[in-house]
Design a protein around this motif. Structure first.
Motif, mmCIF file in Angstrom:
data_model
loop_
_atom_site.group_PDB
_atom_site.id
_atom_site.type_symbol
_atom_site.label_atom_id
_atom_site.label_comp_id
_atom_site.label_asym_id
_atom_site.label_seq_id
_atom_site.Cartn_x
_atom_site.Cartn_y
_atom_site.Cartn_z
ATOM 1 N N LEU A 11 0.818 -1.212 0.000
ATOM 2 C CA LEU A 11 0.000 0.000 0.000
ATOM 3 C C LEU A 11 0.852 1.263 0.000
ATOM 4 C CD1 LEU A 11 -2.823 -1.141 2.398
ATOM 5 C CD2 LEU A 11 -3.002 -0.755 -0.054
ATOM 6 N N SER A 12 2.004 1.225 0.662
ATOM 7 C CA SER A 12 2.857 2.417 0.664
ATOM 8 C C SER A 12 3.437 2.670 -0.722
ATOM 9 C CB SER A 12 3.968 2.287 1.700
ATOM 10 O OG SER A 12 4.861 1.269 1.347
ATOM 11 N N LEU A 19 3.461 7.003 -8.939
ATOM 12 C CA LEU A 19 2.973 5.771 -9.558
ATOM 13 C C LEU A 19 1.617 5.965 -10.224
ATOM 14 C CD1 LEU A 19 4.835 3.299 -9.049
ATOM 15 C CD2 LEU A 19 2.900 2.295 -7.892
ATOM 16 N N LYS A 20 0.838 6.909 -9.741
ATOM 17 C CA LYS A 20 -0.506 7.189 -10.261
ATOM 18 C C LYS A 20 -1.345 5.913 -10.319
ATOM 19 C CE LYS A 20 1.095 11.110 -12.896
ATOM 20 N NZ LYS A 20 1.364 11.665 -14.206
ATOM 21 N N CYS A 21 -1.389 5.229 -9.197
ATOM 22 C CA CYS A 21 -2.140 3.980 -9.083
ATOM 23 C C CYS A 21 -3.636 4.275 -9.051
ATOM 24 C CB CYS A 21 -1.718 3.252 -7.816
ATOM 25 S SG CYS A 21 -2.515 1.671 -7.601
ATOM 26 N N ASP A 22 -4.398 3.383 -9.614
ATOM 27 C CA ASP A 22 -5.856 3.517 -9.627
ATOM 28 C C ASP A 22 -6.373 3.471 -8.186
ATOM 29 O OD1 ASP A 22 -8.505 3.555 -10.383
ATOM 30 O OD2 ASP A 22 -8.570 1.428 -10.925
ATOM 31 N N PRO A 23 -7.190 4.449 -7.787
ATOM 32 C CA PRO A 23 -7.716 4.451 -6.408
ATOM 33 C C PRO A 23 -8.558 3.215 -6.088
ATOM 34 C CG PRO A 23 -8.096 6.576 -7.446
ATOM 35 C CD PRO A 23 -7.570 5.659 -8.504
ATOM 36 N N SER A 27 -7.953 0.705 -2.966
ATOM 37 C CA SER A 27 -9.027 0.384 -2.021
ATOM 38 C C SER A 27 -9.260 -1.119 -1.925
ATOM 39 C CB SER A 27 -10.328 1.068 -2.445
ATOM 40 O OG SER A 27 -10.176 2.452 -2.404
ATOM 41 N N LEU A 28 -9.172 -1.818 -3.048
ATOM 42 C CA LEU A 28 -9.369 -3.271 -3.029
ATOM 43 C C LEU A 28 -8.265 -3.988 -2.262
ATOM 44 C CD1 LEU A 28 -10.610 -3.911 -6.679
ATOM 45 C CD2 LEU A 28 -11.935 -4.100 -4.572
#
Length: 87
Positions: A11-12, A19-23, A27-28
């Protein structure tokens, strides 16, 4: 990500702005790690209740009781979490 990796580290890394990870993915993964912890706590409570150091003495009537205890702890934990979350 589908391996025995510490969810805090995952998660960190996923929370890094570069990284622009999908929110939704974040959350999943967070929800899955919380759910795993909750299941582990519920199972521990059931096993601790029925543990006998002198040896297992299980009868067929105790198995449904253990399952009921697990389900009760799980559902009450969910209800408490939802209740506190909405408060």
């Amino acid at each position: 990500l589908i391996s025995a990796v510490d969810p805090v580290a995952t998660l960190s890394i996923m929370g890094n702005a570069e990284l622009k990870c999908d929110p939704l993915l974040y959350s999943l993964v967070f929800g899955e790690s919380v759910l795993n912890d909750a299941i582990a706590i519920s199972l521990f409570k059931v096993f601790a209740k029925y543990y006998d150091p002198s040896g297992p003495d299980w009868s067929e009537s105790e198995i449904p009781n253990a399952l009921l205890t697990f389900m009760g702890v799980s559902f009450l934990s969910i209800a408490l979490g939802v209740g506190l979350g909405l408060a």
